[in-house]
Write an enzyme that holds these catalytic residues in place. Structure first.
Site, PDB file in Angstrom:
ATOM      1  N   ARG A   1       8.439 -19.001 -21.726  1.00 26.91           N
ATOM      2  CA  ARG A   1       7.090 -19.513 -21.456  1.00 26.91           C
ATOM      3  C   ARG A   1       6.171 -18.340 -21.083  1.00 26.91           C
ATOM      4  NH1 ARG A   1       5.566 -24.670 -19.719  1.00 26.91           N
ATOM      5  NH2 ARG A   1       7.644 -25.137 -18.886  1.00 26.91           N
TER       6      ARG A   1
ATOM      7  N   ALA B   1       8.221 -12.353 -11.577  1.00 28.17           N
ATOM      8  CA  ALA B   1       7.307 -13.428 -11.951  1.00 28.17           C
ATOM      9  C   ALA B   1       8.042 -14.736 -12.195  1.00 28.17           C
ATOM     10  CB  ALA B   1       6.514 -13.025 -13.188  1.00 28.17           C
TER      11      ALA B   1
ATOM     12  N   GLY C   1      11.830 -12.407 -18.515  1.00 27.72           N
ATOM     13  CA  GLY C   1      11.222 -11.147 -18.101  1.00 27.72           C
ATOM     14  C   GLY C   1      10.390 -10.513 -19.200  1.00 27.72           C
TER      15      GLY C   1
ATOM     16  N   THR D   1       1.089  -5.984 -11.733  1.00 27.21           N
ATOM     17  CA  THR D   1       1.641  -6.838 -12.786  1.00 27.21           C
ATOM     18  C   THR D   1       0.939  -8.182 -12.916  1.00 27.21           C
ATOM     19  OG1 THR D   1       3.297  -7.436 -11.140  1.00 27.21           O
ATOM     20  CG2 THR D   1       3.931  -5.811 -12.783  1.00 27.21           C
TER      21      THR D   1
ATOM     22  N   GLU E   1       9.577  -5.094 -18.436  1.00 30.14           N
ATOM     23  CA  GLU E   1      10.357  -3.962 -18.911  1.00 30.14           C
ATOM     24  C   GLU E   1      10.683  -4.030 -20.405  1.00 30.14           C
ATOM     25  OE1 GLU E   1      13.082  -2.686 -15.223  1.00 30.14           O
ATOM     26  OE2 GLU E   1      13.113  -4.832 -15.618  1.00 30.14           O
TER      27      GLU E   1
ATOM     28  N   GLN F   1       1.421  -5.941 -19.674  1.00 25.53           N
ATOM     29  CA  GLN F   1       2.734  -5.400 -19.323  1.00 25.53           C
ATOM     30  C   GLN F   1       3.437  -4.807 -20.548  1.00 25.53           C
ATOM     31  OE1 GLN F   1       4.565  -5.376 -16.032  1.00 25.53           O
ATOM     32  NE2 GLN F   1       2.371  -5.088 -15.893  1.00 25.53           N
TER      33      GLN F   1
END
Length: 736
Positions: free
Chosen positions: A620, A517, A694, A475, A697, A630
């Site tokens: 951000r 992250a 996030g 990732t 996903e 991703q």
């Protein structure tokens, strides 16, 4: 120690004031050269002197008991060192063991096909596998529940990741509505299917266990391993600097890790075990099959008054994870009356668990197609229908949203895709033998705040070291953490080194749930904020008046090299990010909009996705290139989910009939069209210290529904049972 007790603006000011212009840039992955040259070492590649190799023994029936086991031939086979069966130290089922497992005893129930019951250890992997085939097992089969009826739930609304939602008088609102939609959708089992299978190298140093293992969380794994082996967690070290994909399947400890640890203890040698591709289908968890009922009630103008999303999933006995199918639906659209929840049917299936985008991946396949159907019935454009039902606050509890740029995603996506040129009449556009259609869908992924720690050391030479037990499963964790610290401390990227993937480092969030992250970056940002305060104090200025750039501190008309302020002394700080009062005071999520164009063969029903556009709100942007990567992977998975992926269980035996890449079809390069991805950046001050939400996903949420809606626009055929394979289309295709 920095933590979240600081006021919101102070918590994130270190990044707001930063001027290094490193954060957010599409910087190449810092670990890229190691991976392409082979210097990066994965679990099974780690060197170990005199290492032995294990092969897990698995049962070959789906339900029943074992009468006897004869391992005589296996124990005398070439290269075999040990065959460990029927032993108090061997768990019957190591995967997802959150309680101390029972030992395998003859007569114990077999819960699913492929369940582990022992391990063969030999001088080579080939010898171990060959010897495993010599183990003779006498079974007492019983009739298993291999094909559960998902229309008849057994457990109503059990505890899960997302509680059931019941607001208003749903039945009254639904029955009295001007327009009512009521349909059922089904989704099949999905495998995580990571490129690197579950693998572990285990060795003991006195009473200390060291595991090189392919896991998404190192620190969290120590607890599960400790429970399984009945040892203290502080005697276990888990190392995973590189992980070849996870997609949720490596959030739990693999069976091979437990067996390798036991075999290493028994033999006195390091032991390596890698699950075969077919074993991972049974021993690694999968996404549960679902049956979803979607109900939408509106007034005559298309304003939603009642929204129902009720599902039934299959899960093996005594397992707690319940696929949160309605997790995205909860706050996505308006409607004061809501009925949402998940019921369970128990089955003799392998364990189901969290697979990439749990809840949203399968839930949006139903919800976003239902919204498309309702819009058409109401005579509304699909975007207009969604816009008309965009809530100003949570329709469940009235909580305010954090940053929510969903409408902007619709608008920008429509502009980039050319939605205004769409023909809304199904089966009306044709190019030779191909029927052409377009569709769209919304995307949502709940943003989760997870406790995380990171240590930052600013060395006397002006370089920095980041330490946290976070993992990088492809990732971009190495790169993102480097960028956060370089930005916050005003350093060039080559001045920051990142150490991750080791449970002895400060405990972080782990990779999963799209929280890795943002959570680890928040911890790193907080540590940098403490370091900035120390530097400001040495400079004799207020931290808010100091700028860090290009290895210098700038304030009060002075530009001082960091090396001068450090004066030969390292500065170290521990960052601790955790949920605060703001976490429960608002609703945080990432959003997006997918647009797809497909071509469907009018002769065979073959579907080709010709192009896709996605626009997303992820707070951000920490690294534009890794974020795009991703999303790109998620959108391609969405294509696979709606067109190909289907984990099939033989209803007679409980065995997966397609447990490998030869038969379990995933989207390949040939299935992946040109994809245009764009971000609408809006720093979310309430989400976390990094202001990020996030991303991993989000791309998988709604992508498949956009393709399904495009197929309908091309053919006029609605399919509610996924995947949409050509056999489901061919008989209903419009005639010339």
């Amino acid at each position: 120690m920095a933590d979240q007790e600081l006021p919101t603006r102070e918590r994130i000011s270190v990044l707001d004031r930063a001027v290094q212009r490193v954060l957010g840039q599409p910087i190449d992955r810092t670990d890229g050269p190691a991976k392409v040259t082979g210097d990066a070492r994965y679990a099974f590649e780690m060197a170990a002197k005199d290492a032995l190799y294990g092969h897990i023994l698995t049962v070959q029936i789906g339900a029943g008991t074992i009468r006897s086991i004869d391992a005589t031939a296996a124990r005398t086979a070439p290269g075999v060192v040990a065959v460990l069966i029927d032993d108090d130290r061997l768990p019957a089922d190591a995967v997802n063991s959150f309680d101390k497992p029972k030992s395998w005893r003859l007569g114990r129930e077999i819960e699913f096909f492929g369940q582990g019951f022992g391990v063969v250890v030999a001088t080579s992997a080939e010898a171990a596998r060959a010897a495993a085939a010599l183990v003779k097992v006498d079974y007492a089969p019983r009739t298993g529940r291999f094909d559960p009826d998902l229309s008849k739930p057994e457990e109503h609304e059990p505890e899960g990741l997302r509680p059931a939602v019941h607001t208003g008088d749903f039945d009254a609102a639904f029955d009295g509505a001007a327009y009512r939609y009521d349909a059922v959708f089904t989704t099949p089992i999905h495998f995580p299917a990571a490129m690197e299978p579950q693998a572990t190298l285990a060795r003991w140093e006195d009473d200390r266990l060291i595991l090189h293992s392919s896991l998404q969380s190192t620190g969290g794994a120590t607890k599960a391993i400790a429970r399984a082996l009945d040892i203290k967690a502080d005697r276990i070290r888990v190392i995973a600097p590189f992980v070849g994909g996870g997609f949720g399947g490596k959030t739990s400890v693999g069976a091979e890790a437990i067996y390798a640890a036991i075999a290493a203890k028994e033999t006195g040698h390091p032991v390596k075990i890698v699950q075969t591709r077919r074993q991972t289908a049974h021993l690694a968890h999968h996404r549960a099959p679902t049956r979803q009922r979607v109900r939408i009630a509106t007034d005559a103008e298309g304003h939603i008054r009642a929204f129902g999303h009720n599902s039934v999933i299959a899960q093996r006995h005594d397992r707690w994870f319940i696929e949160p199918v309605h997790i995205g639906t909860t706050h996505l659209y308006a409607g004061a009356a809501r009925s949402m929840g998940v019921d369970v049917v128990r089955a003799n299936h392998p364990t189901s668990g969290a697979v990439r985008s749990p809840g949203e991946a399968c839930g949006t396949l139903a919800i976003e197609v239902a919204m498309d159907e309702a819009a058409e019935a109401l005579g509304l454009d699909p975007i207009e229908f969604r816009r008309r039902n965009e809530p100003g606050a949570s329709p469940v509890d009235g909580k305010p949203f954090g940053t929510r740029k969903l409408v902007e995603c619709y608008d920008e996506g429509a502009r980039r895709f050319g939605w205004d040129r769409r023909n809304p009449v199904p089966a009306s556009v044709r190019e030779g033998d191909w029927l052409i259609g377009t569709g769209m869908a919304a995307a949502i992924r709940s943003n989760i705040t997870v406790e995380a720690r990171a240590n930052i050391t600013l060395h006397p030479d002006g370089s920095a070291l980041v330490e946290t037990d976070m993992t990088d499963i492809g990732t971009g964790t190495y790169t993102i953490l480097m960028q956060v610290v370089a930005e916050a401390l005003g350093l060039s990227p080559d001045k920051v080194r990142v150490a991750i993937g080791d449970s002895t480092l400060p405990r972080s969030a782990g990779s999963g749930g799209s929280f890795g992250a943002s959570s680890s970056s928040s911890a790193a940002a907080l540590a940098c904020q403490d370091i900035a305060r120390t530097l400001a104090a040495r400079m004799g200025v207020d931290a808010g008046d100091m700028t860090l750039q290009e290895g210098h501190a700038i304030a009060a008309n002075r530009r001082v090299p960091l090396t001068e302020l450090l004066a030969g002394e390292a500065v170290r700080a521990d960052g601790h990010a955790k949920p605060g009062d703001h976490t429960n005071a608002h609703v945080s999520a990432s959003y997006g909009a997918h647009f797809a164009e497909v071509a469907v063969s009018a002769t065979t029903g073959e579907v080709r996705v010709r192009r896709m556009t996605g626009v997303f709100d992820i707070g951000r942007v920490l690294n534009e290139k890794t974020a795009r990567s991703q999303i790109l992977g998620g959108m391609i998975w969405g294509i696979g989910s709606v067109l190909h992926e289907d984990g099939m269980i033989d209803a007679r035996t409980g065995q997966f009939t397609n447990p490998d890449f030869g038969e379990y079809h995933i989207a390949t390069h040939a299935d992946s069209p040109p994809i245009d991805i764009h971000f609408i950046e809006a720093v979310d001050d309430l989400a976390n210290e990094a202001g990020a939400k996030g991303v991993g996903e989000l791309g998988n949420s709604g992508a498949g529904a956009a393709v399904a809606n495009a197929i309908y626009n091309a053919t006029g055929i609605r399919i509610h049972d996924y995947p949409i394979t050509l056999d489901k289309l061919i008989d209903a295709l419009p005639e010339d």
